[in-house]
Design a protein around this motif. Structure first.
Motif, PDB file in Angstrom:
ATOM      1  N   PHE A  46      43.855  43.382  28.256  1.00 36.94           N
ATOM      2  CA  PHE A  46      44.906  43.179  29.258  1.00 36.94           C
ATOM      3  C   PHE A  46      46.100  42.369  28.737  1.00 36.94           C
ATOM      4  CE2 PHE A  46      46.611  41.088  33.142  1.00 36.94           C
ATOM      5  CZ  PHE A  46      47.052  42.243  33.772  1.00 36.94           C
TER       6      PHE A  46
ATOM      7  N   ALA B  66      41.289  44.426  33.375  1.00 42.68           N
ATOM      8  CA  ALA B  66      42.427  44.768  34.234  1.00 42.68           C
ATOM      9  C   ALA B  66      42.964  43.579  35.018  1.00 42.68           C
ATOM     10  CB  ALA B  66      42.066  45.900  35.192  1.00 42.68           C
ATOM     11  N   GLY B  67      42.943  42.414  34.415  1.00 45.26           N
ATOM     12  CA  GLY B  67      43.519  41.259  35.098  1.00 45.26           C
ATOM     13  C   GLY B  67      43.260  39.974  34.355  1.00 45.26           C
ATOM     14  N   GLY B 219      46.323  40.656  38.838  1.00 43.50           N
ATOM     15  CA  GLY B 219      46.476  41.821  37.964  1.00 43.50           C
ATOM     16  C   GLY B 219      46.070  43.102  38.680  1.00 43.50           C
ATOM     17  N   PRO B 220      46.170  44.252  37.990  1.00 40.91           N
ATOM     18  CA  PRO B 220      45.904  45.548  38.627  1.00 40.91           C
ATOM     19  C   PRO B 220      44.554  45.627  39.338  1.00 40.91           C
ATOM     20  CG  PRO B 220      46.825  45.873  36.450  1.00 40.91           C
ATOM     21  CD  PRO B 220      46.606  44.386  36.595  1.00 40.91           C
TER      22      PRO B 220
END
Lengths: 254, 305
Positions: A46, B66-67, B219-220
């Motif tokens: 990420f 993802a974050g 985040g996403p």
């Protein structure tokens, strides 16, 4: 305006079992980077990962970084190959002021050899007098070392048996007097080198490192402590990425 | 293409639905080096407190799938310093100037309203942070209790005529209850959502990676939670909603608006791609051109099954 660059990896050299040296194409970074600055580079995870710039080639429009595998992100980057594209922010942070003195002592430990190499290259180009002291755990770890450097290893397997301060103690008076010390390495090493410099009446600059996210000063996660007596407090948190990474040794709360 | 991206959050006109989220843009100085912030609808300042805060000690960030988790702990220079050094700069950016205010107690929030009310010609709205998970008192501790939310918002309304946008925490059983409390207190909008409380563990040391033990997850990965909360609240609120949580593309913006957001905040995406609002803006303009729709007409057009 600054921007995020999409860059092509030109070369990946495996210099050790756990370390790679990567050459990346980006004319703007090659043209603008100064020693001590870093780039924040994308990987498969990420967050981007920060790396000190190890060298630039303005003619070819490339810059280099050294990557030691310390986690999954750096392991991923170490598996990159030439031709691959990465997103890069940089050059970031405040580098070393190489105009501040006419004589330098460069001290590097671990991956600190990469940014110190860049400082050495620029000082050599400018004909500025300087010595380089490098410390490693053992001879297997030796990276970017030149025969004219003062080399130390913790286990005595190469060079002087001892740490960077042992190496600094071998410098002669003319190398020390009036020099400015630039140091990049693990915290305990920078603390010891800063104390050595202060003991010898020398100014010392260190490059601080902390887990980082944005690299540009907006998230405030990569802070280190600096003295803040003038503001009536024991310390202040400043951003390694934007306010540093280079700080005067005496301003840091160790 | 000017006009198609215009939205309104209550009485506040925004030239675009994109607002930079508090804590991911400081006061605008750094991101101004990457793009002209006047393309934005607004910028929400770093969370401010009455006194300066040095924030939390040690490691403040942990990467996740993802974050990321952060535990900055509301490090900020204090509201007085902000007024003296950053407010005029923010006002001059050419987008709405949103000031995020936080506190440890009821009294702190009143003091912040008193401090900032005299500058209402320079400020478009106060974003009331009742949701930061990284401080020991105030913020999320207050923001999980509808009674305290209502009390703080209604009392702040008596002190200042500035629009109050109430930024709420997702760390509650029923977001509708806290959102309704913000509305009943007189809040002009709600901002949904702040970060989710989380933890990451270092398997070697068997310690939390964050020295604060826990941190705020963003985040996403959090986007579906935020969209669900926006949708739930849109159906019961009369005041507008500003959506926030994992937005990094124009499709994310559309998704939030369809679910019920009048505007959105971009947060963690700026940490990954500082220039992402430039791309999102261009993509939104193209979407409007292609579809012939204006963005403001999208809000709440979700058709539930």
């Amino acid at each position: 305006m600054k921007k995020e660059y999409s860059c092509k990896i030109e070369q990946v050299q495996h210099i050790h079992e756990d370390t790679v040296y990567i050459t990346i194409g980006c004319q703007q970074i090659a043209d603008n980077a100064v020693p001590g600055q870093f780039v924040n580079m994308s990987c498969s995870y990420f967050l981007k990962r920060p790396f000190g710039i190890a060298s630039v080639n303005k003619d070819k429009g490339t810059f280099d970084i050294g990557v030691k595998i310390v986690g999954k992100g750096t392991a991923d980057i170490a598996s990159f190959s030439a031709g691959q594209t990465v997103n890069v922010l940089g050059p970031l942070g405040n580098g070393f002021d190489l105009s501040s003195s006419d004589k330098f002592i460069l001290v590097a430990g671990g991956t600190g050899v990469f940014p110190i190499n860049f400082a050495h290259e620029i000082l050599a180009q400018r004909g500025v007098r300087h010595v380089v002291v490098e410390g490693f755990r053992n001879k297997e770890q030796i990276t970017m070392c030149s025969p004219e450097y003062v080399l130390t290893t913790d286990d005595g397997s190469a060079g002087i048996h001892g740490n960077c301060c042992t190496g600094l103690d071998t410098l002669i008076e003319s190398e020390i007097e009036g020099a400015t010390v630039l140091c990049v390495g693990p915290l305990p090493m920078m603390k010891a080198v800063g104390a050595w410099a202060t003991g010898n009446g020398l100014k010392c600059y260190v490059s601080m490192e902390q887990r980082m996210a944005c690299g540009i000063g907006i998230c405030l996660v990569c802070v280190c402590k600096v003295k803040a007596e003038e503001q009536g407090q024991e310390f202040n948190h400043v951003r390694c990425c934007k306010d540093g990474p280079v700080f005067p040794y005496e301003e840091v709360v160790w | 293409m000017s006009g198609l991206l215009n939205v309104k959050v209550g009485a506040v006109d925004l030239k675009s639905p994109l607002i930079l989220a508090s804590g991911t843009c400081n006061f605008g100085h750094e991101l101004s080096e990457y793009y002209d912030l006047s393309i934005l609808g607004g910028l929400s300042s770093k969370g401010l407190t009455i006194k300066p805060r040095v924030g939390n000690e040690g490691v403040r960030v942990a990467e996740t799938a993802a974050g990321m988790l952060n535990s900055v702990g509301l490090q900020n220079p204090g509201v007085d310093y902000f007024i003296e050094h950053d407010l005029d700069y923010m006002r001059g950016l050419g987008c709405a100037c949103i000031v995020n205010v936080a506190g440890h107690s009821y009294d702190d929030y009143m003091a912040m309203a008193q401090k900032l009310d005299p500058y209402k010609d320079k400020i478009d709205a106060l974003e009331v942070n009742l949701s930061c998970p990284n401080v020991k008192a105030g913020c999320m501790n207050i923001g999980t209790d509808p009674e305290q939310i209502k009390s703080i918002v209604s009392s702040m309304k008596e002190i200042t005529s500035l629009p109050l946008w109430i930024k709420l925490t997702p760390n509650v059983t029923d977001i509708k209850a806290t959102a309704l409390a913000a509305q009943e207190g007189g809040g002009d909008a709600v901002v949904l959502i702040n970060t989710l409380l989380g933890m990451a563990v270092d398997i070697k040391s068997r310690r939390p990676i964050l020295h604060n033990n826990t941190g705020g997850y963003s985040g996403p990965a959090v986007k579906p939670v935020a969209i669900r909360m926006v949708s739930e609240c849109y159906r019961i609120l009369d005041i507008p909603i500003i959506g926030c949580g994992g937005i990094s593309t124009y499709e994310d913006v559309l998704e939030f608006m369809i679910a019920g957001a009048a505007a959105v905040e971009i947060g963690t995406a700026s940490l990954i791609h500082p220039g992402c609002p430039v791309d999102i803006t261009a993509d939104l303009e193209k979407w409007c051109e292609d579809s012939g729709e204006s963005l403001s007409s999208l809000t709440g057009t979700l058709k539930l099954w």
